[in-house]
Enzyme design. Sequence first.
Site, PDB file in Angstrom:
ATOM      1  N   HIS A 157       0.544  -1.209   0.114  1.00 32.74           N
ATOM      2  CA  HIS A 157      -0.214   0.454   0.106  1.00 32.74           C
ATOM      3  C   HIS A 157       0.707   1.110   0.306  1.00 32.74           C
ATOM      4  O   HIS A 157       0.737   2.170   0.769  1.00 32.74           O
ATOM      5  CB  HIS A 157      -0.723   0.465   0.947  1.00 32.74           C
ATOM      6  CG  HIS A 157      -2.210   1.050   1.319  1.00 32.74           C
ATOM      7  ND1 HIS A 157      -1.899   2.250   0.700  1.00 32.74           N
ATOM      8  CD2 HIS A 157      -3.408   1.011   1.622  1.00 32.74           C
ATOM      9  CE1 HIS A 157      -3.157   2.929   0.823  1.00 32.74           C
ATOM     10  NE2 HIS A 157      -4.263   1.414   1.227  1.00 32.74           N
ATOM     11  N   GLU A 262      -0.245   0.693  -5.504  1.00 38.57           N
ATOM     12  CA  GLU A 262      -0.380  -0.045  -5.004  1.00 38.57           C
ATOM     13  C   GLU A 262      -0.563  -1.227  -5.807  1.00 38.57           C
ATOM     14  O   GLU A 262      -1.654  -1.929  -6.222  1.00 38.57           O
ATOM     15  CB  GLU A 262      -1.308  -0.069  -3.702  1.00 38.57           C
ATOM     16  CG  GLU A 262      -2.517   1.262  -3.275  1.00 38.57           C
ATOM     17  CD  GLU A 262      -3.294   1.478  -2.717  1.00 38.57           C
ATOM     18  OE1 GLU A 262      -3.387  -0.206  -2.506  1.00 38.57           O
ATOM     19  OE2 GLU A 262      -3.866   2.315  -2.451  1.00 38.57           O
TER      20      GLU A 262
END
Length: 284
Positions: A157, A262
């Site tokens: 992330h 991500e």
Amino acid sequence: MPVQQTDQRLILTHPNGSSAEVLLYGATVVSWKTGTLMPVERLFVSSKAALDGSKPVRGGIPIVFPCFGAPSHAEHARLGQHGFARNTTWTFDSVVKDEASGVSVRLTLDPTASIKAKYDRSFHLGYVVTLGEHALRTELHVTNTSLDNLEFQALFHNYILAPASEVLVFPLQNKKYYDKTETSEEGRNTAKTETRAGVDVRKFTDSVYEDAGEKYEVTWPGGGIEIKVGGFKDVVVWNPQEGGSKIGDMEDGGWERYVCVEPGHVRGYARVGPGGTWVGWQEM
């Protein structure tokens, strides 16, 4: 010393000036600086982020495993959003490499009592962080220590420090994606085709690109980052814009200072057989 350890984090340094910091909690990279004379931070971490192990870090590079978002697999039903890797304390295993070209450290995670209470599968996670003079590489190794196939989702992330109003992400044109900002479940589950040459985040963006390739470029006036990946077939582009004001640990206006790009395996599930190991990696 190229690797320093404190009670809560590892600090990696390169002789030519770059550095990285990794929390043991969540194995979250919370700083990556590049440059020789005046190293520049490349990751965004909210000034309101909890760095004491009380909750997942708002920023840096949190690890998502074994589910992305709300659980959708029957084996993940008791897990919270994004699983447990990002909010469990990992173990510092070893210095993998200490050379002029770079320094690598390995962290590991095995099922804890709290994980076993919610997730009844055997596994071993290894996470290798490598700092080079101009690059940062992260690798997630998922080993199936059970007697049955292991299915999971995984994602890095990345919060990239960048002016959100000017950033563009390439090359996603003509890629299939799912728009999670749609108000209906049908809308969120209906594939769209990206028409933009460069994807911007000037409005609330939460898009999952499927089979998106192995290299992305994140650019803005005067700067940019290239992300190469392996093992991750999908990529998520996210920025909440003004909706970020509703996120408790987001600093005021923080959404204006980052874009999340991500790499992950989040459409469907990665699968690894008994005794096997799956690897997903990125290099920025």
